[in-house]
Design a protein around this motif. Structure first.
Motif, short mmCIF file in Angstrom:
data_model
loop_
_atom_site.label_atom_id
_atom_site.label_comp_id
_atom_site.label_asym_id
_atom_site.label_seq_id
_atom_site.Cartn_x
_atom_site.Cartn_y
_atom_site.Cartn_z
N THR A 42 3.46 -8.07 -6.53
CA THR A 42 3.11 -7.68 -5.16
C THR A 42 4.22 -6.82 -4.58
O THR A 42 5.37 -7.25 -4.49
CB THR A 42 2.89 -8.92 -4.28
N GLN A 43 3.86 -5.60 -4.19
CA GLN A 43 4.83 -4.60 -3.74
C GLN A 43 4.76 -4.46 -2.22
O GLN A 43 3.75 -4.03 -1.68
CB GLN A 43 4.54 -3.26 -4.41
N LEU A 44 5.83 -4.85 -1.54
CA LEU A 44 5.86 -4.84 -0.08
C LEU A 44 6.82 -3.77 0.44
O LEU A 44 7.98 -3.73 0.02
CB LEU A 44 6.29 -6.20 0.46
N PRO A 45 6.36 -2.91 1.35
CA PRO A 45 7.24 -1.85 1.89
C PRO A 45 8.26 -2.42 2.87
O PRO A 45 8.01 -3.45 3.51
CB PRO A 45 6.25 -0.91 2.60
N ASP A 46 9.40 -1.74 2.99
CA ASP A 46 10.43 -2.16 3.94
C ASP A 46 10.09 -1.79 5.37
O ASP A 46 10.70 -2.31 6.31
CB ASP A 46 11.78 -1.54 3.56
N SER A 47 9.14 -0.87 5.55
CA SER A 47 8.74 -0.47 6.90
C SER A 47 7.22 -0.42 6.98
O SER A 47 6.54 -0.35 5.95
CB SER A 47 9.33 0.89 7.27
N THR A 48 6.69 -0.45 8.20
CA THR A 48 5.24 -0.46 8.37
C THR A 48 4.59 0.82 7.87
O THR A 48 3.51 0.80 7.27
CB THR A 48 4.89 -0.68 9.86
N GLY A 49 5.24 1.97 8.11
CA GLY A 49 4.68 3.23 7.63
C GLY A 49 3.68 3.83 8.59
O GLY A 49 3.56 3.41 9.74
N PRO A 50 2.90 4.81 8.12
CA PRO A 50 2.01 5.57 9.00
C PRO A 50 0.78 4.79 9.44
O PRO A 50 0.43 3.77 8.84
CB PRO A 50 1.61 6.76 8.13
N PHE A 51 0.14 5.28 10.51
CA PHE A 51 -1.14 4.71 10.93
C PHE A 51 -2.20 4.99 9.86
O PHE A 51 -2.05 5.87 9.02
CB PHE A 51 -1.58 5.31 12.26
N GLY A 52 -3.30 4.26 9.95
CA GLY A 52 -4.39 4.48 9.01
C GLY A 52 -4.14 3.78 7.69
O GLY A 52 -3.23 2.97 7.54
N ARG A 53 -4.98 4.10 6.72
CA ARG A 53 -4.87 3.51 5.39
C ARG A 53 -4.39 4.58 4.41
O ARG A 53 -5.12 5.51 4.08
CB ARG A 53 -6.23 2.96 4.94
N ARG A 154 -0.68 0.29 0.49
CA ARG A 154 -2.01 0.86 0.69
C ARG A 154 -2.88 0.03 1.62
O ARG A 154 -4.03 0.38 1.86
CB ARG A 154 -2.71 1.03 -0.67
N PHE A 155 -2.36 -1.04 2.13
CA PHE A 155 -3.12 -1.86 3.08
C PHE A 155 -3.29 -1.11 4.40
O PHE A 155 -2.58 -0.14 4.69
CB PHE A 155 -2.41 -3.18 3.33
N GLY A 156 -4.22 -1.56 5.23
CA GLY A 156 -4.40 -0.99 6.55
C GLY A 156 -3.18 -1.22 7.43
O GLY A 156 -2.35 -2.09 7.17
N TYR A 157 -3.09 -0.44 8.50
CA TYR A 157 -1.90 -0.46 9.34
C TYR A 157 -1.64 -1.85 9.93
O TYR A 157 -0.50 -2.33 9.94
CB TYR A 157 -2.02 0.56 10.48
N SER A 158 -2.68 -2.52 10.42
CA SER A 158 -2.48 -3.82 11.06
C SER A 158 -1.95 -4.85 10.08
O SER A 158 -1.08 -5.67 10.42
CB SER A 158 -3.78 -4.31 11.69
N SER A 159 -2.44 -4.82 8.82
CA SER A 159 -1.96 -5.76 7.81
C SER A 159 -0.52 -5.48 7.44
O SER A 159 0.31 -6.40 7.32
CB SER A 159 -2.84 -5.69 6.56
N ARG A 160 -0.19 -4.20 7.25
CA ARG A 160 1.19 -3.83 6.93
C ARG A 160 2.14 -4.21 8.06
O ARG A 160 3.25 -4.70 7.84
CB ARG A 160 1.29 -2.34 6.64
N SER A 161 1.69 -3.99 9.30
CA SER A 161 2.52 -4.30 10.45
C SER A 161 2.79 -5.80 10.55
O SER A 161 3.92 -6.23 10.81
CB SER A 161 1.84 -3.80 11.73
N ALA A 162 1.75 -6.61 10.31
CA ALA A 162 1.90 -8.06 10.39
C ALA A 162 2.86 -8.58 9.32
O ALA A 162 3.75 -9.40 9.60
CB ALA A 162 0.54 -8.73 10.25
N LEU A 163 2.69 -8.10 8.09
CA LEU A 163 3.56 -8.54 7.00
C LEU A 163 5.00 -8.08 7.22
O LEU A 163 5.95 -8.83 6.96
CB LEU A 163 3.04 -8.02 5.67
N ASN A 164 5.16 -6.84 7.71
CA ASN A 164 6.50 -6.34 7.94
C ASN A 164 7.22 -7.13 9.03
O ASN A 164 8.43 -7.36 8.95
CB ASN A 164 6.44 -4.85 8.32
N SER A 165 6.47 -7.59 10.03
CA SER A 165 7.09 -8.36 11.11
C SER A 165 7.58 -9.71 10.62
O SER A 165 8.44 -10.34 11.26
CB SER A 165 6.08 -8.56 12.26
N LEU A 166 7.06 -10.18 9.48
CA LEU A 166 7.45 -11.48 8.94
C LEU A 166 8.46 -11.38 7.80
O LEU A 166 8.98 -12.40 7.34
CB LEU A 166 6.21 -12.22 8.41
N SER A 167 8.75 -10.16 7.34
CA SER A 167 9.53 -9.98 6.12
C SER A 167 10.90 -10.65 6.18
O SER A 167 11.37 -11.19 5.18
CB SER A 167 9.66 -8.50 5.79
#
Length: 207
Positions: A42-53, A154-167
């Motif tokens: 499972t590959q998790l980015p260090d930042s939320t990244g761009p809007f969209g998918r 490659r997840f949607g923005y909301s999912s990436r944002s939620a995971l990044n907030s918990l990292s």
């Protein structure tokens, strides 16, 4: 499958195909039908990244959580239908185009924090919510190992944002994670767990 190892890697960019590239060396004979090992990267980015998918090119610095499972030959399979689906997944899944997942898109993850009160209220509804890994997944078969690379990039923005907030809090969680294949026809049911693992305080500081 029973879990035999977990590792956390700090990466400058996504790292796919850990087994094929020799990063993971797994012993044992090959099996034409059922792979001896199941590796979930499972590959998790260090930042939320761009809007969209983002598309398949999405990349950047992050962390990989690698779970290695070995087939338990002493344990009876959950059902004949589930075993047939796994054999089909292992044979056909790696051959499918990444943007056109069919059998590969059956890979399902159920993950959650044991103490949901540790999560922000707005995120609790996602705790233990099943997620299918479709276009964000890359499946490869190398000898006796089947590896699923799951790109959170490659997840949607909301999912990436939620995971990044918990990292930065993963190290304080007890996480329960299960993997299975989604059955869509009567002859693919009931669904059975491929593997399950409980991670205690597995933070990125361990990388």
């Amino acid at each position: 499958y029973r879990p035999i190892g977990v590792d956390v890697l700090k990466t400058k960019r996504r790292q796919d195909d850990l087994v094929a590239r020799g990063f993971l060396k797994l012993d044992g004979d090959d099996d034409d039908d059922l792979p001896r090992y199941l590796v979930v990267n499972t590959q998790l980015p260090d930042s939320t990244g761009p809007f969209g998918r983002p598309g398949p090119e999405a990349d950047g610095p992050g962390h990989s959580v690698v779970i290695i499972c070995e087939r338990d030959v002493n344990r009876k399979a959950g059902s004949e239908n589930a075993t047939k689906l796994l054999k089909k997944f292992a044979k056909q899944g790696p051959l499918e185009p990444r943007e056109e997942p069919d059998i590969r898109g059956r890979f399902k993850v159920i993950a959650g924090v044991e103490d949901a009160k540790q999560l922000p209220y707005v995120i609790r509804s996602y705790n233990y919510k099943p997620a299918l890994i479709t276009k964000s997944g890359k499946l490869t078969r190398t000898g006796n190992a089947l590896e699923m690379d799951c790109s959170i990039f490659r997840f949607g923005y909301s999912s990436r944002s939620a995971l990044n907030s918990l990292s930065n809090r993963f190290g304080s969680f007890v996480l329960n994670i299960a993997f299975l294949l989604e059955g869509r026809k009567d002859d693919e049911l009931p669904e059975c767990l491929l593997a399950a693992v409980q991670l205690h305080y597995c933070g990125f500081h361990l990388a």
